[in-house]
Write an enzyme that holds these catalytic residues in place. Sequence first.
Site, PDB file in Angstrom:
ATOM      1  N   ASP A  66       0.855  -1.369  -0.165  1.00 37.08           N
ATOM      2  CA  ASP A  66      -0.038   0.027  -0.144  1.00 37.08           C
ATOM      3  C   ASP A  66       1.192   1.746  -0.121  1.00 37.08           C
ATOM      4  O   ASP A  66       2.595   1.256  -0.091  1.00 37.08           O
ATOM      5  CB  ASP A  66      -0.677   0.554   1.164  1.00 37.08           C
ATOM      6  CG  ASP A  66       0.059   0.275   2.480  1.00 37.08           C
ATOM      7  OD1 ASP A  66       0.728  -0.758   2.561  1.00 37.08           O
ATOM      8  OD2 ASP A  66      -0.475   1.041   4.026  1.00 37.08           O
ATOM      9  N   GLU A  67       0.248   2.219  -0.486  1.00 37.68           N
ATOM     10  CA  GLU A  67       0.515   3.594  -0.600  1.00 37.68           C
ATOM     11  C   GLU A  67       2.198   3.761  -0.809  1.00 37.68           C
ATOM     12  O   GLU A  67       2.809   5.026  -0.290  1.00 37.68           O
ATOM     13  CB  GLU A  67       1.114   4.048   1.224  1.00 37.68           C
ATOM     14  CG  GLU A  67      -0.879   3.804   1.810  1.00 37.68           C
ATOM     15  CD  GLU A  67      -0.701   4.971   3.119  1.00 37.68           C
ATOM     16  OE1 GLU A  67      -2.345   5.727   3.561  1.00 37.68           O
ATOM     17  OE2 GLU A  67      -0.130   4.722   4.058  1.00 37.68           O
TER      18      GLU A  67
END
Length: 1480
Positions: A538-539
């Site tokens: 993620d991210e």
Amino acid sequence: MNVYIVQRVKVCLVFLTLGLFFNHGNGAFTQESLNDISRTLEIKVNVVDNLEYNGAKHLFQLSLYNSGSNVIPESGWTIYFYSFFMIESDHLPNDGGFVLKSQNIRLNHIQGMLFSLEPVSGFGNITSKETKTLYFYGQNWAVSRTDIPPNWYITSPGLQPRVLKSTTPDNPRFVSNFESPKQWKRYNYDVYNPYTPEVRYNRYHVRDLGKVGKYIIPTPESITVDESSHVILDSNSWGISAESNFVKEAEYLAGKSGLHTETNKNIKAKTISLLKNSSLANEEYYLAIDPVGNHIVIKANTGPGMFYGIQSLLSLIDGSTDRKLPKTEISDKPRFQFRGMHLDVARNFHTKETVMKLLDVMAMYKMNKLHFHLTDDEGWRVEIAGLPELTSIASKRCHDLKDETCLISQLGSGPDNSTSGSGFYTRDEYIDIVKYAAGRHIEVIPEIDTPGHARAAIKAMEARFKRLSDAGQPNPSAHRLIDPSDTSAYSSVQMFNDNAVNPCIESTYNFISSVIDDLKTMHTAAGQPLRVFHFGGDEVANGAWENSSACIALNFSSSLTGREKYKLYFVQRVADLTNQKGLKLGGWEDGLMDANKNPYAINTLATSEVIANPWDNLVLSHATHLYFDHPYEPDPEERGLYWATRFTDTFKSFGYNADDLYKNIDVRRSGQPITKPEVCTSDNSGCPPLNKPENIIGMQGHLWSETVLSKENFDYMIFPRILSVAERAWHKASWETVEDKESRENQRNQDWELFANTIGYKEMKRLENMGVNSRLAPPGAKLMNHKLTVNTEFPGMQIEYSKDNGLTWKNIPEQYEPNDNFLLRSKSPNGLRVSRLTKFTLNGYLIQGSGMRIFHIGGSLYKLHPDPDTYRSILPNKEIVLEFRSKYWQSARTDIMPNWYIAAEGLQSQIIQNTEGESLNFVGPFDTVNKWKRFPNDKFNPYTPSARYAINGIVPDLKLPGKHLLPTPYLMTLDESSKVTISRGYWVVLDSAEFQNEIKYLTDKLHLVKVSTKPLSRYITFVKNTVLIDGQPSSSTEAYKLVIDPIKNVVTITANHSEGAFFGIQSMLRLSSKIGNGIELPKAEITDEPRFGYRGMHLDVSRNFHTVEDVKLLLNAMAAYKLNKFHFHLTDDEGWRLEIPGLPELTEVGSKRCDDLKEETCTLSQLGSGPTSGSSGSGYFTISQYQYILHEAKRLHIKVIPEFDMPGHARAAIKSMEKRYNYYKNNGNMTKANEFLLAEINDPSKYLTVQFFNDNAVNPCLESTYNFIGHIMKKVKEMHQAIQPLSMYHFGGDEVAGGAWLKSSACLKLMNETFGLKNGADLKEYFAKRVALIAQQEGLDVGSWEDGVMRTLTEPFDVNTLVTPPRKVFTYSWNNIFEWGSGDHAYIQANAGYKVILGHATHLYFDHPYEPDPEERGYYWATRFTDTFKTFSFVPGDIYYNADLKVSGEKLTQKDICKSTCLQLNKPENIIDEAVTEYL
């Protein structure tokens, strides 16, 4: 109408930590010195405002208070602090930091959430007991206490850093309270506000059933219970038998129940039989409690199914009395195969014991997956064989800016590894956890977050690379995670620019492979082979890898470019690895999607199965309902982040709809409603259908640990919310499929009622018995028919209240009718823990039938507010009618004040248009006797024209002025047949050294010139000489003689003093008539002196402000009619009107009125001043303006007597000094805070003034009160000195309410220590004496309203105890209401030696109406009207002569006036004059 619309608020986080270095004299600080400063430097953080820039940035106030005895030098130290958002984002990040030149500090972004602050040249030392206050901005907002993390620390080169003690978790109040919308709202359209007990009461909305609502949580698929028959599970006689498949489960049950196990597998009495049934599904079970056979049977096909049957039995046992179990039959299986809990131990570490406790609870509620988030930017938490740096470096956080021995400090972890920022599981500990989970049929899914969120791993492998390189080891780059040539620039959400593993180098996959292999080894050792490897994903920040030479050279074909291309490559390579190792792949949704939210094609990934949060085999992980790092309430005191939603409570998680996500649509992040049609759009393109429901395999709750610093925090954030996740993951409620929203929510609420009662009456106790400290929600409360009604989030909790601010607590009695505000709290079932405190404020009065409540705010300000239970919306062109009673009467239009306004927290208040201005057209007609009369015996009626004609008819029209001059001279002869014409260019004024100011006044007025040589005629001359009255020299300095001689064409003004000359000029001007470019005067001779030396006008500018121009106009009118004293009422409850050097708060706050109920920027709106400071309710005189008034008054021979009203009528001053107190208190400087404090903080004394204030009395027992008065006196005296020296200090003194100060700790102490101080009257006299003493020391007389020096209605203070001659005390006698027994006060005080100025309200108060008519402006408390004739008729020489009517209009009798005998005036010389009072 004042309407305050409740809104809600959204929050964000900011974290601060500082590092300081100190030296004494010329030498550097020693470690001991640094340690000392870390103890004595007190930090105070105040979030000033989030709304000024509408959430784009927020303003911090940071106070550094040196509570120690040593000086903190102006250089050589640094402070480190944390922030979730960029500090001074217009300038940071920047390699050299950013210097705030106005404050001489340098701010710098270190990495992630770590920032630094250090002084630069010009900062200056922080001396002992000194405070430095700094201001700077953070990006976005900070609306919660946990937005500012603890453990700020101080560093200096060569010394060990030390945590600043004032910022440790033991001192959460280093962050100031969030007390206003601009502090707790994120942006202007944020609708959230902290819950009040009333709001909370309505939110809880469940009946207390007095028992559990559900036998078991999570709810079984099918359960029937017959309470009429039971088995009693006696531990001495009952046993457990199990088939061979379920031996472990039998041992678990024996351990939990206290029963013994048996080898006999047959069903028999007093036996719990665990039997296999191959027809049941994997986790399905059947349970029967048979009272007839006196036995219990649990059937299952698998260990998990049997285990869940056992959990249901244990739940029934825990809910029973004396283990008496009713006849029961349960058939049950789970809704989802994946029922998980995500736990982040990377941001803050949680021990093995804490994790095992969580596993116990998960097992109890049939949850079967632990998503174990073991790594992130801030920490690596599991030992990996062959890679020791992962734990020797990356598991620790400390002050090492090079990340060589540990990771840099983050999230309030401080400068060393002693906090929850550091820690890891050894291989043995990790194996223990997995083994413990396996014994409870819980699968552990480890997550190693990559390629983003990998800073801990990157820094560890860089340290490994350096170690191996330095040692000359072969292939030191084998596990390296970065391309050293990569110059890509990026910043992650958490503000790291170095946290992305490089996907284009082979060593990255060597590293991941090594980690997976060792995790597999440990899981195998624990008896639970690894099935799923979760890579996070993620991210990943935009810009990552774009300048990496390795990535540029990568031979990988894709339609994607840049970061997206390399991320896809990474996922495919990790999928290859997991596939090779026989594992499934797990990842967060954005790790498996491109930037356009398109999922990667599943057929491009080598692994056989992918589990996404959420994705293909989907685990629902929605942040709005399932993230337990979010607060329970939108309250600054609630812990947590709030990026997805402002709050998530247990009810919200319970209401999550897993099968139809669009049914979860309710509000935006702001709290504003959002509907499904808005999201889905008319063509439903915003809400694509679920075509493969079989791919949704489950759901999980989540605890991200950024703000979770302890076991207590851990329990608070997870429990009891996890029960809602367990319920929804196991049991599909019937209401979930109901399409009609209203029906669905009604059925959901009924189900919640059962669920909530079960938590309150059973599950909270079960958790407590396990050592789990679940969150206790503050109670709800409301008044119903004046009686207090309370509830809790989960029925069954105890509720206590405190009326002494938490010193003592009591259970709430039945039929309790509170008469004051109080605190409330909930208590845990075992009575050992309590909830956060909540304050119950008496909530106004419900106007029956209207749905509105009315509140008294303070003074003349009231509030109407919709009642949450009974209010119904006002539809267009409809109205609601409110009928309620007010005390006394309203008999005039001006009794109803203008500028009603509507307000909502966080929004700009607006005047209700039809109430705006002074016309008062929104007030209905006073057209009946019942409306214009005050009481039955009220004799007054509005004048009719005929009545008015009769009144006016006593004065015939003479067609000419009846008097040529006002006021009437002592002696005047006049000949209208002979006149003098004084015109410009022909007449002159003869110069006189004695009357220079008067000559200038006259020449300016008539545009004449001054000459030094006397002409033959046509001149005005001034003669200094004694004026004879009746042949005797006048003793008045204001005596004059005016001779107008038409024959000689000369005007002569004779006076012995300039005042007399000036009043001679005024008489001349009043006799004149305008002609051409000059004036015409009749032949006249006037000899005159005043009756009284004091002829005054009182002007109140505090209730409503009047400008310099207004005052100047009044002064000129006063001069024209020979008035010589200007009593300037500059302060009152409603306003402070004079700038005072050194006390800016008096005009910054005290001079303004606006809609600020906390009175931080202004005082309360009063007297129709409206919501803003642009009305006459606001304003003040600057020093230069005030001195201009003094100059004008001096020029007009008018003495200015300023009044600063106290101890009563001092609310504006009190609130101003409270603002000053809070400012310095927040800055840590209590000496300055207390210096001018006028009221004791939290004084419990109860009183209510005539004007309905309960907080307007200056405390006479505080020495700071006299510091304030002395300061005011000195500064005002300085203003007067060079213009018109101050001769009197008027302290007001009137209308102090009974009850003031009587419970003040300062006054109780003073009365205990001082002989003769026993009551409020004694304290008022003590105050008067202290003020008089200060005045005497300044060489001033003292002035006071009559009641300011009265002990009782008939007994004044001994004047000789107040002042010593030649100083005098002047009293202003106003209360001549004979029927009240106060008509003779003037004589009482004159006889007692006071100098009395008559200001009798019945004749001399111009705030009263001219007529007894509702359309006439003014108050009428002393008399129904005062017209010019009535004032003209006032006889100051005999106060009894003026006694005519009662307030009602009935005639006063002799008994009303004097009771038995009339008091005689024995000292007439003490009646010094007459003063007119104008209250505006």
